[in-house]
Design a protein around this motif. Structure first.
Motif, PDB file in Angstrom:
ATOM      1  N   ASP A 128      17.860 -49.041  15.123  1.00 29.17           N
ATOM      2  CA  ASP A 128      18.034 -48.522  16.487  1.00 29.17           C
ATOM      3  C   ASP A 128      17.088 -49.268  17.419  1.00 29.17           C
ATOM      4  OD1 ASP A 128      18.942 -46.946  18.557  1.00 29.17           O
ATOM      5  OD2 ASP A 128      17.513 -45.320  18.181  1.00 29.17           O
TER       6      ASP A 128
ATOM      7  N   ASP B 105      12.611 -48.101  18.548  1.00 32.82           N
ATOM      8  CA  ASP B 105      12.391 -47.666  19.933  1.00 32.82           C
ATOM      9  C   ASP B 105      11.109 -46.829  20.018  1.00 32.82           C
ATOM     10  OD1 ASP B 105      12.455 -46.748  22.509  1.00 32.82           O
ATOM     11  OD2 ASP B 105      14.498 -45.923  22.407  1.00 32.82           O
TER      12      ASP B 105
ATOM     13  N   THR C 138      21.236 -44.595  19.924  1.00 29.37           N
ATOM     14  CA  THR C 138      20.568 -43.727  18.950  1.00 29.37           C
ATOM     15  C   THR C 138      21.573 -42.788  18.290  1.00 29.37           C
ATOM     16  OG1 THR C 138      18.568 -43.856  20.266  1.00 29.37           O
ATOM     17  CG2 THR C 138      18.701 -42.052  18.679  1.00 29.37           C
TER      18      THR C 138
ATOM     19  N   HIS D 257      13.502 -41.654  19.467  1.00 31.72           N
ATOM     20  CA  HIS D 257      14.596 -40.671  19.498  1.00 31.72           C
ATOM     21  C   HIS D 257      15.309 -40.540  18.156  1.00 31.72           C
ATOM     22  CE1 HIS D 257      14.920 -41.111  24.161  1.00 31.72           C
ATOM     23  NE2 HIS D 257      13.951 -40.316  23.786  1.00 31.72           N
TER      24      HIS D 257
HETATM   25 MG   LIG Z   1      18.021 -44.559  22.083  1.00 31.35          MG
END
Ligand SMILES: [Mg+2]
Ligand SMILES: Nc1ncnc2c1ncn2[C@@H]1O[C@H](COP(=O)(O)OP(=O)(O)O)[C@@H](O)[C@H]1O
Length: 364
Positions: free
Chosen positions: A128, A39, A16, A43
């Motif tokens: 990500d 994700d 991230t 994050h």
């Molecule tokens: Mg992450």
């Protein structure tokens, strides 16, 4: 448009952090970037200043129906002038179950279909990924042309990476498009012997697949995430910002098609006038662990096409770099433990594209 998935099934290796700060660094260089947060922990969404619970729409709707009502551009939010994000939410974790009855191919093509339907607004799409290789990561890999695998130099286990590379290889075969994989050493603490050795091991194992840039430990990266901005905005002179700027430079200088065409060795008849000749430069340092050279002669890909010799003079180590160059004027820098530096032994320099000085080499 280059679509790059940031992947590693291991948590905490800097996926991230890399996604968000690479986006920031690419944006500083004038590129338009879309961050796709795959994700469920969201994050990246948080690190770009958004509160997932406050958002009306997220990737879940898109992945359930990529070309219908939930088109990708309908959920994209612009977080700064050059960075947009397709935000995540915890509901993404329910996707696997929701799509359970569908064919494997149909399930894993969701994100690529959504990205293909986007208007051509972006230079880079950075995806990500969650810390596992499940449906969401498969969607990211199918959508991507390139993969960055962040590898912790503070705790490195080769097994996990090998498994990941195998998975990516199998997937490439299955979907019929090659994924260009590169690894990025992260969380590097050059004060520990373990990290220095690990960095050496990673370079030895992955050779030119390893970025030359190294992401050093830098608490400012953590603080920037808490403040919801990339480090390029939060602390532009912090080493975390410099490190990600150098990754951005490497990425922009060498897209996969260029990497494939740069010869690894150039030969010529050194005695003929105007022909390539061997040029030797030396770098001396007592503390450095890894020294490479990059310049316009090798597409700014460190040590590509360069012969390296390492020797010791007492406490000092001496790196000798043998370049084969045609007559002309060249710019270069050393990359010392991941940090781009001028040649301390060369008084001649000129400002490079990012304002930092490049050393100058004349070959007659
Ligand atoms: Mg992450
Ligand atoms: N270079 C770095 N220096 C200091 N802290 C870092 C660095 N890279 C990542 N971190 C911190 O380590 C933790 C894990 O990083 P993160 O990017 O979230 O990993 P992942 O996404 O792979 O789980 C985060 O708290 C992050 O702020």
């Amino acid at each position: 448009m280059r679509v790059i998935a940031i992947v590693n099934q291991k948590g905490g290796c800097g996926k991230t952090t890399t996604t968000v700060n690479l986006a920031g660094a690419l944006a500083e260089e004038g590129h338009r970037v879309l961050v796709v947060d795959m994700d469920p922990q969201a994050h990246a969404t948080l690190a770009l200043g958004l509160e997932p619970d406050d958002l009306e729409a997220n990737l879940y709707e898109v992945l359930v129906e990529p070309t219908g009502a939930g088109r990708l551009d309908s959920i994209i939010i612009d977080v700064s002038e050059s960075i947009d994000i397709a935000p995540s939410s915890i509901v993404l974790s329910a996707l696997e179950q929701k799509l359970a009855s569908e064919r494997h191919d149909a399930r894993t093509e969701r994100l690529s279909a959504a990205i293909e339907a986007l208007p051509p607004l972006y230079d880079f799409v950075l995806i990500d990924c969650p810390p596992n290789v499940g449906l969401l990561t498969f969607n990211a890999l199918r959508a991507a042309g390139e993969v960055i695998i962040p590898l912790e130099t503070s705790f490195f286990a080769i097994d996990g990476v090998q498994k990941l590379l195998e998975t990516i290889g199998l997937l490439s075969e299955r979907i019929g498009h090659k994924l260009h994989v590169r690894v990025l050493p992260t969380l590097y603490d050059g004060r520990t012997r373990y990290a220095r050795n690990t960095l050496g091991e990673i370079r030895e194992l992955f050779k030119e697949l390893c970025f030359d840039s190294v992401i050093r430990l830098n608490v400012k990266l953590r603080e920037a995430a808490k403040h919801g901005v990339p480090i390029s905005r939060f602390a532009p002179t912090a080493i975390g910002a410099l490190d990600y700027a150098s990754v951005a430079m490497e990425l922009a200088a060498a897209p996969p098609e260029v990497l494939a065409t740069i010869p690894t060795e150039r030969r010529g008849a050194p005695d003929a006038i105007g022909a390539p000749r061997e040029v030797v430069v030396r770098f001396k340092d007592a503390a450095a662990g890894d020294v490479r050279i990059a310049g316009d002669f090798n597409g700014w890909v460190p040590d590509r096409g360069v012969r390296s010799l390492i020797a010791s003079e007492g406490q000092t180590r001496v790196w000798t770099k043998v370049l084969t160059l045609e007559p002309g004027t060249y710019q270069y820098r050393y990359v010392v433990d991941g940090e781009w530096r001028e040649d301390p032994a060369n008084p001649q320099s000129a400002p490079g594209p990012t304002g930092q000085p490049n050393s100058i080499l004349h070959v007659r």
